[in-house]
Design an enzyme around this catalytic site. Structure first.
Site, mmCIF file in Angstrom:
data_model
loop_
_atom_site.group_PDB
_atom_site.id
_atom_site.type_symbol
_atom_site.label_atom_id
_atom_site.label_comp_id
_atom_site.label_asym_id
_atom_site.label_seq_id
_atom_site.Cartn_x
_atom_site.Cartn_y
_atom_site.Cartn_z
ATOM 1 N N ARG A 90 0.790 -1.247 0.000
ATOM 2 C CA ARG A 90 0.000 0.000 0.000
ATOM 3 C C ARG A 90 0.819 1.293 0.000
ATOM 4 O O ARG A 90 0.241 2.376 -0.038
ATOM 5 C CB ARG A 90 -0.988 0.045 1.184
ATOM 6 C CG ARG A 90 -1.953 -1.096 1.210
ATOM 7 C CD ARG A 90 -3.237 -0.741 1.890
ATOM 8 N NE ARG A 90 -3.045 -0.134 3.197
ATOM 9 C CZ ARG A 90 -4.029 0.429 3.900
ATOM 10 N NH1 ARG A 90 -5.248 0.470 3.398
ATOM 11 N NH2 ARG A 90 -3.801 0.945 5.075
ATOM 12 N N ASP A 91 2.126 1.214 0.056
ATOM 13 C CA ASP A 91 2.918 2.454 -0.007
ATOM 14 C C ASP A 91 4.225 2.193 -0.741
ATOM 15 O O ASP A 91 5.289 2.659 -0.326
ATOM 16 C CB ASP A 91 3.187 2.993 1.398
ATOM 17 C CG ASP A 91 3.696 4.444 1.380
ATOM 18 O OD1 ASP A 91 3.427 5.153 0.377
ATOM 19 O OD2 ASP A 91 4.360 4.853 2.339
ATOM 20 N N LEU A 92 4.146 1.455 -1.849
ATOM 21 C CA LEU A 92 5.342 1.146 -2.627
ATOM 22 C C LEU A 92 5.810 2.391 -3.367
ATOM 23 O O LEU A 92 5.046 3.019 -4.093
ATOM 24 C CB LEU A 92 5.031 0.018 -3.615
ATOM 25 C CG LEU A 92 6.247 -0.582 -4.322
ATOM 26 C CD1 LEU A 92 7.114 -1.367 -3.341
ATOM 27 C CD2 LEU A 92 5.794 -1.479 -5.469
ATOM 28 N N ASN A 96 11.121 3.171 -0.594
ATOM 29 C CA ASN A 96 10.860 1.911 0.104
ATOM 30 C C ASN A 96 11.452 0.710 -0.629
ATOM 31 O O ASN A 96 11.140 -0.440 -0.306
ATOM 32 C CB ASN A 96 9.361 1.705 0.303
ATOM 33 C CG ASN A 96 8.797 2.600 1.391
ATOM 34 O OD1 ASN A 96 9.527 3.084 2.243
ATOM 35 N ND2 ASN A 96 7.493 2.825 1.363
ATOM 36 N N THR A 130 1.401 7.493 -0.632
ATOM 37 C CA THR A 130 2.091 8.649 -1.181
ATOM 38 C C THR A 130 1.468 8.998 -2.532
ATOM 39 O O THR A 130 1.369 8.143 -3.412
ATOM 40 C CB THR A 130 3.590 8.346 -1.323
ATOM 41 O OG1 THR A 130 4.103 7.952 -0.040
ATOM 42 C CG2 THR A 130 4.347 9.573 -1.805
#
Length: 212
Positions: A90-92, A96, A130
């Site tokens: 959910r925040d790739l 990261n 993001t």
């Protein structure tokens, strides 16, 4: 070593640790231990000294095509492993994706990951992630699926190939609007010599409909 901040949610921290502990893949950052010390939760990860993908992206320029293909394949393999085990990142994003001493790409920071079929602390209707790398369904606060990570993967691959993001603005709200309503510029228009197979993967990953 990751320590829980004073204002952080201990339940989310514990859930992250349990989720990552269920994963074992060469392209996912390894969790060695987690527990409490002086009543403060902690996690111990492998040391990754190779910097982030964000560090490697040349401003306004594509990444080397061979490196783009290798990194994309490694990130896709790590994502597939997580998805097969019911975990959605959910925040790739490039910050990261971190490299080990041999240059192998590893996915890190599952802090807002969702476990498929489990009660979550970030339910549908809550916006997390993001903006530049966020899928349309996530931008609308809808339920996420593995396709959410595939979309973010597509944004990353597009950035590596084109030297720019598919949607750019100084306003996060404007980026989210474009994610929802606009098609990205075709890679062939932005960079005609981009490898056709990689460009096709990037563009198909950026489909607005998760089913596609």
């Amino acid at each position: 070593l990751k320590l829980l901040g004073a204002d952080a949610d201990p339940l989310r921290f514990e859930r992250e640790a349990q989720a990552i502990a269920s994963l074992s893949h060469p392209n996912i950052c390894r969790l060695f231990d987690y527990g409490r010390a002086d009543d403060r939760p902690y996690m111990v990860f492998e040391h990754l000294p190779g910097g982030t993908l964000d560090d490697r992206l040349p401003p306004g320029q594509p990444l080397n095509d061979a490196e783009s293909e290798r990194i994309a394949a490694e990130v896709a393999a790590g994502l597939a492993h997580a998805h097969e085990r019911g975990l959605i990142h959910r925040d790739l994003k490039p910050t990261n994706i971190v490299f080990d001493e041999e240059g192998r790409a590893k996915i890190t920071d599952f802090g807002i990951a969702r476990v498929t079929g489990a009660d979550t602390l970030t339910d549908a209707g809550t916006l997390m992630g993001t903006a530049a790398y966020m899928s349309p369904e996530q931008a609308q606060g809808e339920e996420v699926t593995p396709a959410t990570d595939v979309y973010s993967f597509g944004v990353i691959l597009y950035r590596m190939l084109a030297g720019r993001l598919p949607f750019e603005s100084t306003s996060a709200v404007e980026i989210l609007r474009r994610q929802l309503q606009e098609a990205p510029p075709p890679l062939t228009a932005v960079r005609p010599d981009a490898p056709a197979a990689l460009a096709a993967v990037a563009e198909s990953s950026l489909a607005k409909d998760p089913d596609h």
